[in-house]
Design a protein around this motif. Structure first.
Motif, PDB file in Angstrom:
ATOM      1  N   THR A  10       5.301  -0.310  -0.001  1.00 26.10           N
ATOM      2  CA  THR A  10       4.571  -0.995  -1.070  1.00 26.10           C
ATOM      3  C   THR A  10       5.129  -2.396  -1.263  1.00 26.10           C
ATOM      4  N   LYS A  31      -7.709  -5.530  -0.413  1.00 25.56           N
ATOM      5  CA  LYS A  31      -7.953  -4.389   0.489  1.00 25.56           C
ATOM      6  C   LYS A  31      -8.566  -4.856   1.793  1.00 25.56           C
ATOM      7  N   THR A  39      -3.851   1.178   2.315  1.00 28.71           N
ATOM      8  CA  THR A  39      -4.470   2.414   1.845  1.00 28.71           C
ATOM      9  C   THR A  39      -4.749   2.375   0.342  1.00 28.71           C
ATOM     10  N   ASN A  40      -4.047   1.511  -0.388  1.00 26.46           N
ATOM     11  CA  ASN A  40      -4.290   1.438  -1.823  1.00 26.46           C
ATOM     12  C   ASN A  40      -3.886   0.080  -2.376  1.00 26.46           C
ATOM     13  N   SER A  42      -3.616  -1.496  -6.381  1.00 20.55           N
ATOM     14  CA  SER A  42      -3.828  -1.248  -7.800  1.00 20.55           C
ATOM     15  C   SER A  42      -3.242  -2.366  -8.644  1.00 20.55           C
ATOM     16  N   THR A  64      -0.273  -0.768  -1.099  1.00 19.26           N
ATOM     17  CA  THR A  64       0.370   0.280  -0.298  1.00 19.26           C
ATOM     18  C   THR A  64      -0.111   0.168   1.146  1.00 19.26           C
ATOM     19  N   GLN A  66       0.120   1.916   4.852  1.00 16.89           N
ATOM     20  CA  GLN A  66       0.452   3.182   5.516  1.00 16.89           C
ATOM     21  C   GLN A  66       0.490   2.960   7.019  1.00 16.89           C
TER      22      GLN A  66
END
Length: 98
Positions: A10, A31, A39-40, A42, A64, A66
């Motif tokens: 992260t 993104k 993958t994320n 926020s 994040t 991955q």
């Protein structure tokens, strides 16, 4: 073949954006920087107090990554980070908060 055992990474970024910029727009732009690896995304902080210019807001996001087939090197993570910053700046006019 995807390896499920690779630890996600992260990274946090804080952007100064015009108050008219929707946080969702900024998240989507981030993104879009690397759809395979990210993958994320926020938002974890929205701030418009002391130290933030009038009419602007500080939006802090956590991204994040991955890894799919091998652990990412710092250089690879940095390159994705640069891509995130470029995409967000282009899509929203926001700038990385120093």
């Amino acid at each position: 073949l995807e390896r499920a055992d690779l630890t996600p990474v992260t990274r946090d970024f804080a952007f100064l954006a015009d108050k008219s910029v929707a946080a969702d727009t900024l998240v989507r732009a981030a993104k879009g920087a690397d759809k395979q690896m990210i993958t994320n995304v926020s938002v974890f902080d929205v701030y418009d107090g002391k130290g933030v210019p009038d009419g602007q807001v500080s939006l802090a996001i956590e991204v994040t990554l991955q890894p799919r087939d091998k652990t990412l090197t710092e250089k690879e993570i940095e390159a994705i980070g640069q891509s995130i910053i470029a995409k967000v700046e282009k899509a929203t006019g926001a700038s990385l908060r120093s």
